[in-house]
Design a protein around this motif. Structure first.
Motif, mmCIF file in Angstrom:
data_model
loop_
_atom_site.group_PDB
_atom_site.id
_atom_site.type_symbol
_atom_site.label_atom_id
_atom_site.label_comp_id
_atom_site.label_asym_id
_atom_site.label_seq_id
_atom_site.Cartn_x
_atom_site.Cartn_y
_atom_site.Cartn_z
ATOM 1 N N ALA A 366 0.815 -1.214 0.000
ATOM 2 C CA ALA A 366 0.000 0.000 0.000
ATOM 3 C C ALA A 366 0.854 1.273 0.000
ATOM 4 C CB ALA A 366 -0.948 -0.005 1.200
ATOM 5 N N LYS A 367 1.920 1.300 0.796
ATOM 6 C CA LYS A 367 2.765 2.495 0.849
ATOM 7 C C LYS A 367 3.430 2.740 -0.499
ATOM 8 C CE LYS A 367 6.587 4.561 3.481
ATOM 9 N NZ LYS A 367 7.555 4.354 4.595
ATOM 10 N N GLU A 368 3.886 1.667 -1.153
ATOM 11 C CA GLU A 368 4.524 1.819 -2.462
ATOM 12 C C GLU A 368 3.508 2.216 -3.527
ATOM 13 O OE1 GLU A 368 8.187 -1.391 -1.906
ATOM 14 O OE2 GLU A 368 6.189 -2.078 -2.475
ATOM 15 N N LEU A 369 2.267 1.743 -3.393
ATOM 16 C CA LEU A 369 1.230 2.160 -4.334
ATOM 17 C C LEU A 369 0.999 3.668 -4.232
ATOM 18 C CD1 LEU A 369 -0.962 1.368 -6.417
ATOM 19 C CD2 LEU A 369 -2.544 1.155 -4.497
ATOM 20 N N ARG A 370 0.972 4.161 -3.000
ATOM 21 C CA ARG A 370 0.820 5.601 -2.807
ATOM 22 C C ARG A 370 1.962 6.360 -3.491
ATOM 23 N NH1 ARG A 370 1.358 8.797 2.912
ATOM 24 N NH2 ARG A 370 0.387 10.768 2.274
ATOM 25 N N MET A 371 3.188 5.841 -3.380
ATOM 26 C CA MET A 371 4.342 6.465 -4.016
ATOM 27 C C MET A 371 4.189 6.452 -5.540
ATOM 28 S SD MET A 371 7.284 5.432 -5.826
ATOM 29 C CE MET A 371 7.581 3.750 -5.297
ATOM 30 N N LEU A 372 3.766 5.321 -6.091
ATOM 31 C CA LEU A 372 3.582 5.222 -7.540
ATOM 32 C C LEU A 372 2.548 6.241 -8.032
ATOM 33 C CD1 LEU A 372 3.553 1.341 -8.044
ATOM 34 C CD2 LEU A 372 5.228 2.936 -9.012
ATOM 35 N N GLN A 387 -9.696 2.009 1.968
ATOM 36 C CA GLN A 387 -11.142 1.975 1.809
ATOM 37 C C GLN A 387 -11.567 1.513 0.422
ATOM 38 O OE1 GLN A 387 -13.463 2.387 4.193
ATOM 39 N NE2 GLN A 387 -11.799 2.627 5.662
ATOM 40 N N ASP A 388 -10.733 1.714 -0.591
ATOM 41 C CA ASP A 388 -11.123 1.331 -1.957
ATOM 42 C C ASP A 388 -9.885 0.878 -2.735
ATOM 43 O OD1 ASP A 388 -12.524 0.919 -4.263
ATOM 44 O OD2 ASP A 388 -13.415 2.923 -4.357
ATOM 45 N N PRO A 389 -9.319 -0.277 -2.356
ATOM 46 C CA PRO A 389 -8.042 -0.703 -2.948
ATOM 47 C C PRO A 389 -8.118 -0.962 -4.447
ATOM 48 C CG PRO A 389 -8.985 -2.435 -1.566
ATOM 49 C CD PRO A 389 -9.789 -1.207 -1.309
ATOM 50 N N ILE A 390 -9.232 -1.532 -4.920
ATOM 51 C CA ILE A 390 -9.307 -1.834 -6.353
ATOM 52 C C ILE A 390 -9.290 -0.544 -7.168
ATOM 53 C CG2 ILE A 390 -10.776 -2.764 -8.184
ATOM 54 C CD1 ILE A 390 -11.532 -5.012 -6.426
ATOM 55 N N ARG A 391 -10.021 0.469 -6.708
ATOM 56 C CA ARG A 391 -10.065 1.733 -7.447
ATOM 57 C C ARG A 391 -8.674 2.318 -7.638
ATOM 58 N NH1 ARG A 391 -12.414 7.509 -5.159
ATOM 59 N NH2 ARG A 391 -12.013 8.709 -7.063
ATOM 60 N N TRP A 392 -7.895 2.383 -6.557
ATOM 61 C CA TRP A 392 -6.594 3.034 -6.649
ATOM 62 C C TRP A 392 -5.572 2.146 -7.347
ATOM 63 C CZ3 TRP A 392 -7.255 7.827 -6.506
ATOM 64 C CH2 TRP A 392 -8.218 8.403 -5.667
ATOM 65 N N TYR A 400 0.621 3.566 -15.380
ATOM 66 C CA TYR A 400 1.886 2.935 -15.745
ATOM 67 C C TYR A 400 1.735 1.928 -16.881
ATOM 68 C CZ TYR A 400 4.044 5.208 -11.759
ATOM 69 O OH TYR A 400 4.530 6.151 -10.892
ATOM 70 N N ASN A 401 0.521 1.803 -17.404
ATOM 71 C CA ASN A 401 0.265 0.840 -18.478
ATOM 72 C C ASN A 401 0.834 -0.530 -18.122
ATOM 73 O OD1 ASN A 401 -0.731 0.033 -21.024
ATOM 74 N ND2 ASN A 401 1.301 0.245 -21.943
ATOM 75 N N ALA A 402 0.493 -0.988 -16.912
ATOM 76 C CA ALA A 402 1.057 -2.239 -16.393
ATOM 77 C C ALA A 402 0.006 -2.971 -15.573
ATOM 78 C CB ALA A 402 2.275 -1.946 -15.525
ATOM 79 N N VAL A 403 0.188 -4.268 -15.441
ATOM 80 C CA VAL A 403 -0.568 -5.023 -14.452
ATOM 81 C C VAL A 403 -0.008 -4.660 -13.082
ATOM 82 C CG1 VAL A 403 -1.077 -7.344 -13.558
ATOM 83 C CG2 VAL A 403 -1.101 -6.911 -16.032
ATOM 84 N N VAL A 404 -0.890 -4.373 -12.140
ATOM 85 C CA VAL A 404 -0.432 -3.987 -10.796
ATOM 86 C C VAL A 404 -0.985 -4.980 -9.783
ATOM 87 C CG1 VAL A 404 -0.433 -2.200 -9.016
ATOM 88 C CG2 VAL A 404 -0.308 -1.558 -11.432
ATOM 89 N N LEU A 405 -0.087 -5.514 -8.978
ATOM 90 C CA LEU A 405 -0.446 -6.399 -7.872
ATOM 91 C C LEU A 405 -0.283 -5.623 -6.581
ATOM 92 C CD1 LEU A 405 -0.845 -9.109 -6.297
ATOM 93 C CD2 LEU A 405 1.590 -9.543 -6.673
ATOM 94 N N LEU A 406 -1.408 -5.297 -5.915
ATOM 95 C CA LEU A 406 -1.359 -4.657 -4.604
ATOM 96 C C LEU A 406 -1.333 -5.757 -3.557
ATOM 97 C CD1 LEU A 406 -1.465 -2.208 -2.732
ATOM 98 C CD2 LEU A 406 -3.962 -2.266 -2.926
ATOM 99 N N LYS A 407 -0.223 -5.882 -2.829
ATOM 100 C CA LYS A 407 -0.014 -6.990 -1.901
ATOM 101 C C LYS A 407 -0.660 -6.727 -0.554
ATOM 102 C CE LYS A 407 4.460 -6.646 -2.544
ATOM 103 N NZ LYS A 407 5.931 -6.844 -2.655
ATOM 104 N N GLY A 408 -1.171 -7.785 0.070
ATOM 105 C CA GLY A 408 -1.757 -7.706 1.393
ATOM 106 C C GLY A 408 -2.426 -9.028 1.726
ATOM 107 N N PRO A 409 -3.136 -9.117 2.867
ATOM 108 C CA PRO A 409 -3.866 -10.352 3.180
ATOM 109 C C PRO A 409 -4.808 -10.772 2.043
ATOM 110 C CG PRO A 409 -3.844 -8.896 5.076
ATOM 111 C CD PRO A 409 -3.270 -8.108 3.938
ATOM 112 N N THR A 410 -5.397 -9.770 1.399
ATOM 113 C CA THR A 410 -6.034 -9.983 0.104
ATOM 114 C C THR A 410 -5.234 -9.191 -0.913
ATOM 115 O OG1 THR A 410 -8.257 -10.396 0.939
ATOM 116 C CG2 THR A 410 -8.074 -9.579 -1.305
ATOM 117 N N SER A 411 -4.821 -9.838 -1.980
ATOM 118 C CA SER A 411 -4.057 -9.165 -3.027
ATOM 119 C C SER A 411 -4.988 -8.840 -4.185
ATOM 120 C CB SER A 411 -2.906 -10.056 -3.509
ATOM 121 O OG SER A 411 -1.964 -10.253 -2.471
ATOM 122 N N TYR A 412 -4.810 -7.648 -4.750
ATOM 123 C CA TYR A 412 -5.632 -7.187 -5.870
ATOM 124 C C TYR A 412 -4.745 -7.098 -7.103
ATOM 125 C CZ TYR A 412 -8.714 -5.895 -2.031
ATOM 126 O OH TYR A 412 -9.502 -5.928 -0.902
#
Length: 508
Positions: A366-372, A387-392, A400-412
């Motif tokens: 999540a912290k790195e997603l905020r940086m990106l 509150q809205d991980p899929i949206r962000w 970034y025109n890329a597939v993004v994996l947001l890591k956590g207990p549930t990964s998106y």
């Protein structure tokens, strides 16, 4: 894959089904599944004591489900007790339970019975839970079966109260709700079973899909062939790894070890000269790769000819790079190539935003997603991401025109076109240093193997396939965490020790 819906979608479909089939009929059908699940859990008990089931009954249909389920258990000679958490209960269900010989008490009068229960059924709120609603206190180590949604968990957002009723198992009705898988959901639901009750969801589109074990196996097998057994090392996946620094030498070694443990045909490693000897000792299977060889590999791959650096099929970039030191120019060359890459850790600080011909997977927490997002001009807070991980994550995938994996207990996992998948591994033990480096090694290997990507020669790996393989890697990583935690504490080195046997379980 299992579709995941919002509470609003579930309520709309549920209303349609009630009008077609009748509310009482559906309630009894749900209760039958609940009673059957309770019996299965009771069968797991090793105690010689007679089974005793206590249900916490709320005022709405969720409480009605619990009462009808208790009635079924009574008729099967199971001792039961209904504790009213509210003065109002579903009248028809209460009458059915009492007609079956059941006993109902106010919670205040029968709270002491909770400590004697072989199983507690949580039938208080379901979808009707509202933040701040009252919650009972259960005995420590109670076995709890949640009816639809654990009480204290917001079924839409996945935010749980401090006093949430922790479930060993959750039986949810109709379909998976988003809150069961988001934020706190995986930590409080226990094992989730879906009783679909033959609901018709054809009129609504799922917001995302959950990738579980069956789907992981199906996705991995999509392009596999019996001919794979005859491949030589260059055909089994050649991965190029750009990683490591004087400050963080261990991360590069963990990623390298993970890729080798997965069964990569060949690993080429580009690390600082000062840590090459460490890499050679810890991962003797790896072959060094210098800047000139990277340029040659990229040039040769475009022309499909052989050379000293040729045959690299995918890249892993980032683990252990020192963000304070300008990265090697070789990274920019790789970013300009059409070969797939997984980019993690400090690699996320240098990956360019905007259009690219390279199929990429970015793997931020999540912290790195905020940086990106900040680098792309989008300012948000950690709470907004939570509150809205899929949206962000969608914003980052587009930027970034890329597939993004947001890591956590549930990964998106989200593709640039907005398509998304989820992996819920419920393995909090994976929150340990180096765990992400292991995931990078797993995914890097998968992207390098043409029997998994389904591409040969100059063909580019489609974003859809990149997203699917990312979900598979995330699922295997979560399963690896559970396997490792089963016989001790978890660290990255122990994950790698167990990786070969886990990969074998998935057909590698």
């Amino acid at each position: 894959m299992i579709p995941v819906y919002s509470v609003a979608q579930i309520r709309a479909v549920e209303a349609q089904e009630n009008s077609k089939r009748g509310e009482t009929s559906l309630m009894k059908q749900a209760a039958s599944h609940l009673a059957s699940t309770a019996l299965g859990m009771l069968a797991e008990n090793t105690s010689a004591e007679p089974a005793f089931v206590v249900a916490l009954i709320g005022p709405g249909n969720n409480g009605g489900d619990g009462l009808y389920a208790l009635a079924e258990l009574q008729l099967q000679k199971i001792s039961t007790l209904a504790l009213q958490f509210h003065e109002q209960v579903h009248a028809e269900a209460a009458a059915a339970y009492q007609a079956a010989g059941g006993t109902m008490l106010d919670l205040s009068d029968g709270e002491c019975e909770l400590a004697k229960a072989s199983l507690i059924i949580d039938a208080i709120y379901g979808l009707g839970y509202r933040p701040g609603s009252a919650l009972p206190v259960l005995p420590a180590n109670a076995r709890v079966l949640a009816c639809d949604v654990p009480s204290g968990l917001n079924p839409d957002t996945g935010v749980a109260e401090d006093g949430v009723l922790l479930a060993e198992r959750t039986l949810t009705f109709g379909a998976l709700k988003s809150g069961l898988l988001a934020i706190d959901g995986p930590l409080v639901t226990g094992d989730i079973t879906v009783a679909d009750l033959e609901f018709d969801f054809s009129s609504v589109e799922a917001g995302t899909q959950l990738v579980e074990e069956t789907a992981t196996r199906e996705l991995l097998n999509q392009h596999r062939s019996w001919r794979d057994a005859g491949r030589h090392k260059y055909q089994r996946g050649v991965l190029g790894l750009i990683a490591g620094s004087d400050l963080y030498p261990g991360a590069a070694q963990l990623t390298a070890k993970a890729a080798v443990a997965c069964g990569a045909g060949l690993l080429r490693t580009h690390v600082p000269e000062s840590i090459q000897s460490m890499m050679a000792l810890s991962v003797p299977e790896s072959v060094p790769l210098d800047d000139d060889q990277i340029k040659e590999a990229l040039s040769s791959s475009r022309r499909q000819i052989h050379g000293k650096g040729a045959k690299i099929k995918a890249w892993a970039i980032g683990p252990g790079l020192d963000g304070r030191t300008p990265p090697t120019g070789a990274i920019a060359d790789v970013f300009a190539s059409p070969q797939p890459a997984v980019i993690d850790a400090s690699g996320l600080e240098v990956v360019p935003a905007g259009p690219s011909e390279q199929p990429r997977v970015l793997t931020p927490h999540a912290k790195e997603l905020r940086m990106l997002l900040s680098r792309a001009g989008v300012k948000i807070t950690p709470d907004e991401i939570a509150q809205d991980p899929i949206r962000w994550t969608r914003w980052a995938a587009l930027a970034y025109n890329a597939v993004v994996l947001l890591k956590g207990p549930t990964s998106y996992i989200v593709a640039p076109n907005g398509d998304s998948l989820m992996v819920s591994h419920s393995a909090p033990e994976l929150a340990t240093a180096g765990s992400g480096d292991v995931l990078t090694g797993i995914l890097g290997y998968m992207l390098s193997d043409s029997s998994l990507t389904g591409t040969e020669g100059l063909r580019t790996v489609p974003n859809r396939r990149m997203m699917e393989l990312t979900a598979c890697a995330a699922y295997i990583h979560g399963h690896l965490g559970r396997v490792t935690a089963a016989d001790g504490t978890v660290n990255a080195s122990r994950l790698i020790e167990n990786l070969p046997k886990v990969m074998k379980q998935f057909g590698f």
